[in-house]
Design a protein around this motif. Structure first.
Motif, short mmCIF file in Angstrom:
data_model
loop_
_atom_site.label_atom_id
_atom_site.label_comp_id
_atom_site.label_asym_id
_atom_site.label_seq_id
_atom_site.Cartn_x
_atom_site.Cartn_y
_atom_site.Cartn_z
N GLU A 80 -7.18 -0.55 -5.33
CA GLU A 80 -7.91 0.48 -4.73
C GLU A 80 -7.90 1.80 -5.77
OE1 GLU A 80 -7.82 -1.48 -0.41
OE2 GLU A 80 -7.11 0.58 -0.67
N VAL A 126 -11.22 5.69 1.70
CA VAL A 126 -10.74 4.31 2.22
C VAL A 126 -10.44 4.31 3.52
CG1 VAL A 126 -9.12 2.50 1.98
CG2 VAL A 126 -9.26 3.92 -0.11
N LYS A 127 -11.42 3.29 4.22
CA LYS A 127 -11.46 3.14 5.64
C LYS A 127 -10.76 1.68 6.01
CE LYS A 127 -15.59 6.10 5.65
NZ LYS A 127 -17.27 5.87 6.22
N ASP A 128 -9.72 1.86 6.92
CA ASP A 128 -9.34 0.52 7.16
C ASP A 128 -9.91 0.01 8.55
OD1 ASP A 128 -7.31 -1.45 8.54
OD2 ASP A 128 -5.76 -0.70 7.39
N ARG A 154 0.76 -1.21 -0.01
CA ARG A 154 -0.04 -0.01 0.01
C ARG A 154 0.96 1.33 -0.15
NH1 ARG A 154 -4.62 -1.10 4.68
NH2 ARG A 154 -4.24 -3.24 4.92
N VAL A 200 -14.21 0.80 0.73
CA VAL A 200 -13.86 2.09 -0.30
C VAL A 200 -15.03 2.66 -0.76
CG1 VAL A 200 -12.80 2.40 -2.45
CG2 VAL A 200 -11.85 0.68 -0.91
N GLU A 201 -15.06 3.80 -0.56
CA GLU A 201 -16.43 4.36 -1.10
C GLU A 201 -16.03 5.50 -1.92
OE1 GLU A 201 -19.63 4.76 2.54
OE2 GLU A 201 -17.46 5.25 2.93
N ARG A 249 -11.38 -3.54 4.83
CA ARG A 249 -11.45 -2.41 4.59
C ARG A 249 -12.86 -1.79 3.53
NH1 ARG A 249 -6.88 -4.46 3.03
NH2 ARG A 249 -7.13 -4.01 0.87
N LEU A 283 -12.10 9.07 -3.77
CA LEU A 283 -12.38 7.81 -2.98
C LEU A 283 -12.00 7.90 -1.66
CD1 LEU A 283 -10.79 5.39 -5.71
CD2 LEU A 283 -13.23 6.02 -5.54
N ALA A 336 -3.27 3.05 0.81
CA ALA A 336 -4.18 2.64 -0.29
C ALA A 336 -3.53 1.66 -1.14
CB ALA A 336 -4.58 3.73 -1.03
N ARG A 396 -20.02 1.31 -2.76
CA ARG A 396 -19.49 0.62 -1.71
C ARG A 396 -18.78 -0.41 -1.86
NH1 ARG A 396 -22.80 -0.54 1.92
NH2 ARG A 396 -22.14 -2.49 2.22
#
Length: 259
Positions: free
Chosen positions: A126, A209-211, A118, A191-192, A189, A207, A122, A177
């Motif tokens: 992604e 990205v939530k971990d 990453r 991704v939105e 994770r 975008l 990210a 999502r």
């Protein structure tokens, strides 16, 4: 309960379990051609030209600065990521046919990285799409109020995650999502897509990205430019770095962003 009754109950339970398993299998095979078309069409960059250049910035929510990247894309299997920070100039990530390499000035040879590597939190998939049609099989599809939820299972070790829940609007064919999951179904994770630069081509502008596992502030990926056009194939060479050296020694040249 008598022995006969217990035997009957066990037999009935086994029959019910078998029926449920068969039903799940049938549901997994029940995806229609329209479902498969929708899945492929809703991937990020699904309708983008095969070759393009893009600039983007990755930063955590609340931070004032992040990592600036320039990306060159050719077909489904070639991507070059150029780091634009002055202290990072000359460093690249190169994805070739499912393998990811790190290239640095003065390095004797490329360093192979895990596909899940990453940048600022990210992963490369992604940033530029998950290649849903190639890397995933449809397990089930559920639809409610025009929103289709695909439960997907990876069919290649290079997929972004072992399992994926992909939520998409059937009307717009845009993803809402993505839940990247472990093989057990645990969400890793999220991704939105929050805004679109070119919705018709599936090109996002923002975008998030939530971990879920590590926590922390969400990551924002903001596309600052997108330029379709031919890309020099030598940029993706492992042995010949001349094309990469010919790129500007400073930050990416100012170009007019695509409309």
């Amino acid at each position: 309960m008598t022995e006969l009754g217990r035997t009957f109950a066990i037999t009935a339970f086994a029959a019910l379990a078998a029926a449920l398993l068969l039903g799940s299998s049938a549901a997994a095979d029940a995806a229609t051609a329209a479902d498969r078309t929708l899945l492929a069409a809703s991937d990020l960059f699904a309708a983008a030209p095969a070759e393009f250049r893009a600039e983007l910035e990755i930063r955590r929510l609340g931070e004032t600065a992040g990592a600036r990247l320039e990306i060159f894309h050719q077909g489904r299997d070639l991507e070059l990521v150029r780091f634009l920070a002055p202290r990072e100039l000359g460093k690249y990530l190169l994805r070739r046919f499912g393998k990811l390499y790190f290239l640095a000035p003065g390095s004797a040879r490329p360093v192979e990285l895990a596909p899940s590597y990453r940048v600022q939190g990210a992963a490369l998939q992604e940033l530029l799409g998950l290649d849903l049609a190639r890397d995933y099989d449809i397990e089930t599809v559920h639809e409610e109020a025009g929103i289709a939820t695909f439960e997907l299972v990876a069919k290649t070790p290079n997929a972004a995650a072992p399992r994926l829940r992909w939520v998409v609007s059937r009307k717009t064919r845009r993803p809402l999502r993505a839940d990247l999951q472990s093989s057990s179904g645990k969400v890793l994770r999220v991704v939105e897509p929050k805004a679109w630069r070119d919705a018709a081509r599936g090109v996002p502008e923002l975008l998030v990205v939530k971990d879920v596992v590590s926590g922390g502030a969400p990551i924002e990926i903001r596309f600052q430019s997108f330029e379709p056009g031919p890309v020099d194939p030598l940029l993706f060479s492992l042995d010949n770095g001349a094309a990469r050296r010919s790129l500007s020694a400073g930050p990416a040249a100012k170009r007019s962003p695509s409309p």
